[in-house]
Scaffold this active site. Sequence first.
Site, PDB file in Angstrom:
ATOM      1  CB  CYS A 135      -0.935   0.005   1.199  1.00 42.22           C
ATOM      2  SG  CYS A 135      -1.998  -1.432   1.217  1.00 42.22           S
ATOM      3  CG  HIS A 143      -3.270   3.272   2.731  1.00 39.60           C
ATOM      4  ND1 HIS A 143      -3.874   2.999   1.524  1.00 39.60           N
ATOM      5  CD2 HIS A 143      -3.166   2.089   3.384  1.00 39.60           C
ATOM      6  CE1 HIS A 143      -4.123   1.698   1.444  1.00 39.60           C
ATOM      7  NE2 HIS A 143      -3.709   1.130   2.561  1.00 39.60           N
ATOM      8  CG  ASN A 177      -6.708  -0.906   1.742  1.00 38.27           C
ATOM      9  OD1 ASN A 177      -6.065  -0.464   0.798  1.00 38.27           O
ATOM     10  ND2 ASN A 177      -6.137  -1.474   2.797  1.00 38.27           N
TER      11      ASN A 177
HETATM   12  N1  ACO Z   1     -18.371  -8.772  10.091  1.00 38.66           N
HETATM   13  C1  ACO Z   1     -18.734  -9.155  11.319  1.00 38.66           C
HETATM   14  N2  ACO Z   1     -17.845  -9.543  12.256  1.00 38.66           N
HETATM   15  C2  ACO Z   1     -16.539  -9.507  11.915  1.00 38.66           C
HETATM   16  C3  ACO Z   1     -16.103  -9.111  10.651  1.00 38.66           C
HETATM   17  C4  ACO Z   1     -17.074  -8.733   9.709  1.00 38.66           C
HETATM   18  N3  ACO Z   1     -16.777  -8.342   8.462  1.00 38.66           N
HETATM   19  N4  ACO Z   1     -14.756  -9.187  10.620  1.00 38.66           N
HETATM   20  C5  ACO Z   1     -14.349  -9.607  11.826  1.00 38.66           C
HETATM   21  N5  ACO Z   1     -15.448  -9.811  12.612  1.00 38.66           N
HETATM   22  C6  ACO Z   1     -15.476 -10.280  13.989  1.00 38.66           C
HETATM   23  C7  ACO Z   1     -14.280 -11.123  14.339  1.00 38.66           C
HETATM   24  O1  ACO Z   1     -14.466 -12.463  13.927  1.00 38.66           O
HETATM   25  C8  ACO Z   1     -14.260 -10.969  15.830  1.00 38.66           C
HETATM   26  O2  ACO Z   1     -15.227 -11.856  16.387  1.00 38.66           O
HETATM   27  P1  ACO Z   1     -14.872 -12.714  17.699  1.00 38.66           P
HETATM   28  O3  ACO Z   1     -14.604 -11.690  18.763  1.00 38.66           O
HETATM   29  O4  ACO Z   1     -16.104 -13.510  17.881  1.00 38.66           O
HETATM   30  O5  ACO Z   1     -13.647 -13.513  17.338  1.00 38.66           O
HETATM   31  C9  ACO Z   1     -14.762  -9.551  16.067  1.00 38.66           C
HETATM   32  O6  ACO Z   1     -15.420  -9.164  14.858  1.00 38.66           O
HETATM   33  C10 ACO Z   1     -13.666  -8.540  16.365  1.00 38.66           C
HETATM   34  O7  ACO Z   1     -12.614  -8.744  15.436  1.00 38.66           O
HETATM   35  P2  ACO Z   1     -11.338  -7.840  15.458  1.00 38.66           P
HETATM   36  O8  ACO Z   1     -10.374  -8.329  14.432  1.00 38.66           O
HETATM   37  O9  ACO Z   1     -10.850  -7.724  16.865  1.00 38.66           O
HETATM   38  O10 ACO Z   1     -11.975  -6.448  15.005  1.00 38.66           O
HETATM   39  P3  ACO Z   1     -11.289  -5.043  14.902  1.00 38.66           P
HETATM   40  O11 ACO Z   1     -12.057  -4.053  15.665  1.00 38.66           O
HETATM   41  O12 ACO Z   1      -9.803  -5.104  15.132  1.00 38.66           O
HETATM   42  O13 ACO Z   1     -11.510  -4.669  13.375  1.00 38.66           O
HETATM   43  C11 ACO Z   1     -10.297  -4.622  11.315  1.00 38.66           C
HETATM   44  C12 ACO Z   1     -10.941  -5.495  12.377  1.00 38.66           C
HETATM   45  C13 ACO Z   1     -11.358  -3.781  10.661  1.00 38.66           C
HETATM   46  C14 ACO Z   1      -9.634  -5.516  10.262  1.00 38.66           C
HETATM   47  C15 ACO Z   1      -9.237  -3.698  11.966  1.00 38.66           C
HETATM   48  O14 ACO Z   1      -8.401  -4.446  12.808  1.00 38.66           O
HETATM   49  C16 ACO Z   1      -8.385  -2.991  10.952  1.00 38.66           C
HETATM   50  O15 ACO Z   1      -8.849  -2.152  10.202  1.00 38.66           O
HETATM   51  N6  ACO Z   1      -7.085  -3.271  10.907  1.00 38.66           N
HETATM   52  C17 ACO Z   1      -6.203  -2.658   9.964  1.00 38.66           C
HETATM   53  C18 ACO Z   1      -6.459  -3.214   8.613  1.00 38.66           C
HETATM   54  C19 ACO Z   1      -5.569  -2.569   7.593  1.00 38.66           C
HETATM   55  O16 ACO Z   1      -5.207  -1.433   7.664  1.00 38.66           O
HETATM   56  N7  ACO Z   1      -5.176  -3.322   6.630  1.00 38.66           N
HETATM   57  C20 ACO Z   1      -4.309  -2.785   5.667  1.00 38.66           C
HETATM   58  C21 ACO Z   1      -4.076  -3.845   4.757  1.00 38.66           C
HETATM   59  S1  ACO Z   1      -3.662  -3.152   3.276  1.00 38.66           S
HETATM   60  C22 ACO Z   1      -2.385  -3.885   2.652  1.00 38.66           C
HETATM   61  O17 ACO Z   1      -1.269  -3.579   2.991  1.00 38.66           O
HETATM   62  C23 ACO Z   1      -2.610  -4.973   1.611  1.00 38.66           C
END
Ligand code: ACO
Length: 315
Positions: A108, A242, A272
């Site tokens: 990214c 980003h 993203n």
């Molecule tokens: N819908 C419903 N529930 C979900 C979903 C979804 N789409 N996705 C995850 N959950 C659930 C999980 O299973 C978990 O359930 P559990 O507690 O029963 O296990 C719960 O929601 C909480 O999950 P977390 O991973 O703790 O949620 P979080 O608040 O951290 O949000 C997220 C997840 C959105 C991915 C966040 O961590 C984030 O944005 N991280 C950064 C991502 C990012 O910037 N990525 C860049 C990648 S780009 C690249 O370089 C290719």
Amino acid sequence: MKISGTGSVLPKKVVTNEMLSRFLDTSDEWITTRTGVRTRHVISDEKLDEMAVEAAQKALDDAGMNPEDLDFIICSNVVNEYVTPQLSCIIQGGIGAACPCIDINCACAGFIYALEIAESFYKAGKVKNVLVVCAEEPTRMTDWTDRRTCVLFGDGAAAVVLTPGDNIRSIKLSASSSTDKLWQYRILQPTPYITKEEQDVPLQMKGQDVFKFAVKAAGRDISRTLKDAGISPDDVDHYLLHQANIRIVNAIRDYMEQPESKFHSNIEDHGNSSSSSCPILLDECNRKGLFKKGDMVAMSAFGAGFVSGAVLFEW
Ligand code: ACO
């Protein structure tokens, strides 16, 4: 250098959170509150290389330049249909340019890395006009049964034309190897000599680790560019970050102690789009006429690797 033209192209298929909730255990409410994404553009029958060529052409038109004026093309891309030839060569042929070209894969953060390469070549006296194209289809990397990843991404291509100038004030890059937080494996062709077990693994992400890295890296990188240029966060007119998660954008905004009005965002409609995210946002702001000549813009991106970078430039 200075940015003289911008262009971007999005796939026509728009996928809403409600559409995802028809085949995933998710909801519009979860995705919107946790990420800020409501819809994303997803590649269906488009070809990424054709989108990249169109974005490049738009940037050239915006700059009022011809392809033969280009001295170098840099393409940032993580995956596309071609293993070889490189996407930048396909773009070169598509727009009718004749200059050398390279592809880079810095996830990214690719746009910022590409700007640094262009600026360094320019300062070394090797180039005058450079085309940077970012073309990404992360929706082809994720497992569409994995609600933790596939809801986050959208596809797109964007380009900028860089010409001689002293508008880029500072660029800072960083990398800190952390290969178990955000990764994907693919299997190469088998040979008679491969004995180890191999498997394709779609994009894997430890979301919370990525989140923490992103906020820390962006705050640090932007601060380093400001220090380098001898200006303060208040002197920046626009922050373009980003578009990974609106909560990440908000956390960086809090860290910089700046008003919401300076932070432009399109994550709600795009998700993203990896390295395309920053130049798509830049092109949209440019075409909306949000930048005035002399405005100071800070841009920051972070991604798998981990790699990150920030750039400070005058419009
Ligand atoms: N819908 C419903 N529930 C979900 C979903 C979804 N789409 N996705 C995850 N959950 C659930 C999980 O299973 C978990 O359930 P559990 O507690 O029963 O296990 C719960 O929601 C909480 O999950 P977390 O991973 O703790 O949620 P979080 O608040 O951290 O949000 C997220 C997840 C959105 C991915 C966040 O961590 C984030 O944005 N991280 C950064 C991502 C990012 O910037 N990525 C860049 C990648 S780009 C690249 O370089 C290719």
